[in-house]
Design a protein around this motif. Structure first.
Motif, PDB file in Angstrom:
ATOM      1  N   ASN A 106       0.958   3.265 -13.117  1.00  3.05           N
ATOM      2  CA  ASN A 106       0.135   2.331 -13.501  1.00  3.05           C
ATOM      3  C   ASN A 106      -0.815   2.425 -14.500  1.00  3.05           C
ATOM      4  O   ASN A 106      -1.453   1.944 -14.944  1.00  3.05           O
ATOM      5  CB  ASN A 106      -0.620   1.398 -12.191  1.00  3.05           C
ATOM      6  N   ASP A 152      -6.080  -8.060  -5.177  1.00  6.38           N
ATOM      7  CA  ASP A 152      -5.545  -6.993  -5.270  1.00  6.38           C
ATOM      8  C   ASP A 152      -6.374  -6.076  -4.320  1.00  6.38           C
ATOM      9  O   ASP A 152      -5.791  -5.438  -3.619  1.00  6.38           O
ATOM     10  CB  ASP A 152      -5.442  -6.267  -6.503  1.00  6.38           C
ATOM     11  N   ASP A 207       4.193 -10.502  -1.755  1.00  8.16           N
ATOM     12  CA  ASP A 207       4.935  -9.873  -0.867  1.00  8.16           C
ATOM     13  C   ASP A 207       4.022  -9.589   0.509  1.00  8.16           C
ATOM     14  O   ASP A 207       4.530  -9.280   1.757  1.00  8.16           O
ATOM     15  CB  ASP A 207       5.749  -8.712  -1.117  1.00  8.16           C
ATOM     16  N   LYS A 218       4.538  -0.180  -3.941  1.00 10.29           N
ATOM     17  CA  LYS A 218       5.942  -0.934  -4.232  1.00 10.29           C
ATOM     18  C   LYS A 218       5.674  -2.243  -4.533  1.00 10.29           C
ATOM     19  O   LYS A 218       6.435  -2.897  -5.189  1.00 10.29           O
ATOM     20  CB  LYS A 218       6.804  -0.469  -3.288  1.00 10.29           C
ATOM     21  N   TRP A 219       5.002  -2.852  -3.612  1.00 12.47           N
ATOM     22  CA  TRP A 219       5.414  -4.468  -3.513  1.00 12.47           C
ATOM     23  C   TRP A 219       4.421  -5.170  -4.043  1.00 12.47           C
ATOM     24  O   TRP A 219       3.179  -5.103  -4.339  1.00 12.47           O
ATOM     25  CB  TRP A 219       5.233  -4.732  -1.963  1.00 12.47           C
ATOM     26  N   GLU A 220       4.706  -6.432  -4.584  1.00 13.26           N
ATOM     27  CA  GLU A 220       3.882  -7.365  -5.351  1.00 13.26           C
ATOM     28  C   GLU A 220       2.997  -8.200  -4.179  1.00 13.26           C
ATOM     29  O   GLU A 220       3.210  -8.031  -3.157  1.00 13.26           O
ATOM     30  CB  GLU A 220       4.713  -8.433  -6.035  1.00 13.26           C
ATOM     31  N   ARG A 221       1.818  -8.758  -4.879  1.00 23.00           N
ATOM     32  CA  ARG A 221       0.900  -9.392  -3.992  1.00 23.00           C
ATOM     33  C   ARG A 221       1.458 -10.324  -3.160  1.00 23.00           C
ATOM     34  O   ARG A 221       1.034 -10.654  -1.988  1.00 23.00           O
ATOM     35  CB  ARG A 221      -0.248  -9.767  -4.728  1.00 23.00           C
ATOM     36  N   THR A 274       1.968   1.033  -9.245  1.00 23.16           N
ATOM     37  CA  THR A 274       2.054  -0.366  -8.888  1.00 23.16           C
ATOM     38  C   THR A 274       3.377  -1.015  -8.785  1.00 23.16           C
ATOM     39  O   THR A 274       4.080  -0.812  -9.989  1.00 23.16           O
ATOM     40  CB  THR A 274       0.906  -1.133  -9.907  1.00 23.16           C
ATOM     41  N   GLU A 275       3.668  -1.794  -7.900  1.00 22.65           N
ATOM     42  CA  GLU A 275       5.177  -2.215  -7.954  1.00 22.65           C
ATOM     43  C   GLU A 275       6.161  -1.405  -8.529  1.00 22.65           C
ATOM     44  O   GLU A 275       7.106  -1.841  -9.316  1.00 22.65           O
ATOM     45  CB  GLU A 275       4.924  -3.748  -8.761  1.00 22.65           C
ATOM     46  N   ARG A 287      -4.071  -5.101  -1.335  1.00 19.55           N
ATOM     47  CA  ARG A 287      -3.273  -3.833  -1.842  1.00 19.55           C
ATOM     48  C   ARG A 287      -4.038  -2.574  -2.026  1.00 19.55           C
ATOM     49  O   ARG A 287      -3.596  -1.708  -2.445  1.00 19.55           O
ATOM     50  CB  ARG A 287      -2.551  -4.124  -3.002  1.00 19.55           C
TER      51      ARG A 287
END
Length: 499
Positions: free
Chosen positions: A271, A222, A197, A192-195, A266-267, A226
């Motif tokens: 993806n 990443d 975050d 869910k979250w961007e790098r 991804t996010e 992540r």
């Protein structure tokens, strides 16, 4: 996994020459003592933990420089008889706040670590005034750069013990986190979250890596912040046994990647991959990742791996409780006393051990072999991954059949599988069929190998049997849910894969 040396605690200077000599122990991975002039100095000594976090500094300073042969002997000291082979399982997981689904901050992780230490009698590992891990016997808990919470399990004899260890760890974590309003997610890539975050953990080596990664690949950050994996560490009896297991492990790693593929988001959106985590390793740092084609050369052995590792650029040296940035320089330079970051200094075996932990191929050699191709996942698959590899590599009949099966696979085919399974999983075309058909045979070999071990362990493969039967990876199951009852909201994955 930490490695234990015993070093003489006498204040007398060390003798002129020393080398490694293998001394088997009845429990755990192979243990090497530092030998001085044919004398093993261990009794009455004090323990040093090598390559824990943070790494320790040597209590013994060599009066002669290390040689390349010392580095070869260090790897060879891992050889141990079959009755001493053990299973070491490691897994990572993402912490998140149950209400907001946001990644947990370091302060929350520190609270969790302190609570586990106090409630369940773990020893704290500190870096400066920050708690960064825990240790209990031969188990340790550590933090990856983005707060991924990792259990490095003890070396155990059976998969029943391995799964009990995983369950005990998850019970302890859950007992504390339920009171804190946080949970842990078993998946291969942050869905869910961007790098930006993701908080960074306060470990010195990660500062160095964070600066270096963008210079050598587009996805290294990443990888750091992540991704989550599960891996198993396995022993070998000799150089020849290591070579056979290394080759089998590399050839079949894409099958493991497909079986455990579990990172399709991804996010908040699909993806395009079933294993985004595995794809990320293809553009992290080509100097220290990949399928290591040289392992299949006739000349391969401990020496060739040392030659490879000597030329992998370093990240750091650890001196006076500080990480010194040595990025871009090689251990070969260090061996010659030519590191500009610490001019004139020579490496110790601790430096070598630490350097080996900064190399990330699909199978990694230390004093044991690490199978590194699988995404993190729910607890049943945490037990299935070691079962898969133990059945294949710890049984002579299954290992030989794997080697026979893969003997004519070409370098190009192995690379193709490595790259394609991240997208098409078991549906990847291979020769005149699909990878699924190879996986069916491989899973049978793993099952047969486990049954011959005699510990009634084959049931641990049930978690991946359905994947092989249908050819549908865990990631594709998640995508079906996403496009179906989840109505294209990735938030549901936090409940689906909550430990």
């Amino acid at each position: 996994m930490a490695t234990i040396f015993r070093v003489a605690s006498s204040t007398a200077p060390p003798p002129h020459n020393f080398r490694l000599r293998k001394t088997p122990v009845s429990n755990g991975f192979s243990f090497s003592s530092i030998c001085f002039d044919r004398r093993i100095v261990s009794s009455g000594g004090r323990r040093l933990i090598v390559a824990a976090s943070p790494p320790t500094e040597d209590a013994v300073v060599a009066t002669e420089p290390l040689t390349k042969q010392d580095l070869i002997d260090y790897l060879a000291s891992g050889c141990k008889p079959k009755d001493k082979w053990r299973i070491g399982t490691e897994h990572e997981k993402f912490g998140f706040e149950l209400g907001s689904l946001r990644p947990v901050k370091y302060e929350q992780i520190a609270e969790l670590l302190n609570a586990i230490a106090e409630r369940f009698d773990w020893e704290k590992i500190m870096e400066g005034d920050k708690i960064i891990g825990l240790k209990q016997g031969k188990q340790s808990i550590s933090l990856e750069p983005g707060g991924q919470f990792e259990l490095s399990g003890a070396p155990l004899e059976t998969l029943h013990q391995t799964c009990a260890e995983v369950n005990s760890h998850l019970y302890q974590v859950k007992a504390v986190t339920e009171e804190m309003g946080i949970g842990f997610l078993g998946i291969g890539f942050q869905p869910k979250w961007e790098r930006k975050d993701i908080p960074m953990m306060p470990k010195g080596r990660y500062e160095i890596m964070k600066k270096y990664m963008p210079k050598v690949g587009s996805l290294g950050l990443d990888m750091m912040f992540r991704t989550c994996t599960v891996q198993v560490n396995l022993d070998f009896s000799s150089e020849a046994d290591m070579i056979r297991k290394f080759r089998a492990g590399l050839a079949l790693q894409p099958i493991a990647t497909a079986l455990f593929a579990n990172s399709p988001f991804t996010e908040g959106k699909p993806n395009g991959f079933v294993s985004m985590r595995s794809h990320i390793w293809t553009d992290t740092d080509k100097d220290r990742t990949g399928m290591l084609p040289f392992v299949f050369d006739d000349s391969f052995g401990f020496e060739q791996y040392v030659d490879y590792a000597l030329d992998v650029p370093m990240y750091f040296a650890y001196r006076k409780k500080k990480y010194v940035d040595c990025t871009g320089m090689t251990f070969r330079d260090f061996l010659a006393g030519k590191l500009p970051c610490i001019p004139g200094e020579l490496p110790t075996l601790n430096d070598w051990e630490n350097h080996l932990t900064t190399i990330f191929p699909e199978v990694r050699l230390k004093r044991y072999l690490e199978m590194r191709g699988a995404d993190g996942g729910p607890w049943r698959r945490l037990c299935a991954l070691p079962a898969f590899w133990v059945g294949l590599l710890y049984d002579e009949v299954s290992l030989q059949r794997v080697l026979d099966m893969t003997a004519d696979w070409t370098l190009e085919e192995r690379e193709m599988l490595r790259n394609k399974v991240t997208v098409t999983g078991l549906k990847t075309p291979f020769r005149d069929g699909l990878l699924k058909h190879v996986a069916e045979e491989v899973l049978e070999l793993a099952k047969d190998g486990l049954e011959r071990r005699g510990f009634k362990e084959s049931g641990f493969l049930n978690a991946v049997a359905e994947v092989v039967r249908t050819g549908v990876t865990p990631a594709e199951r998640l995508l079906e849910l996403y496009h179906g009852k989840w109505e294209q909201s990735v938030d549901h994955v936090f409940e689906e894969l909550l430990y």
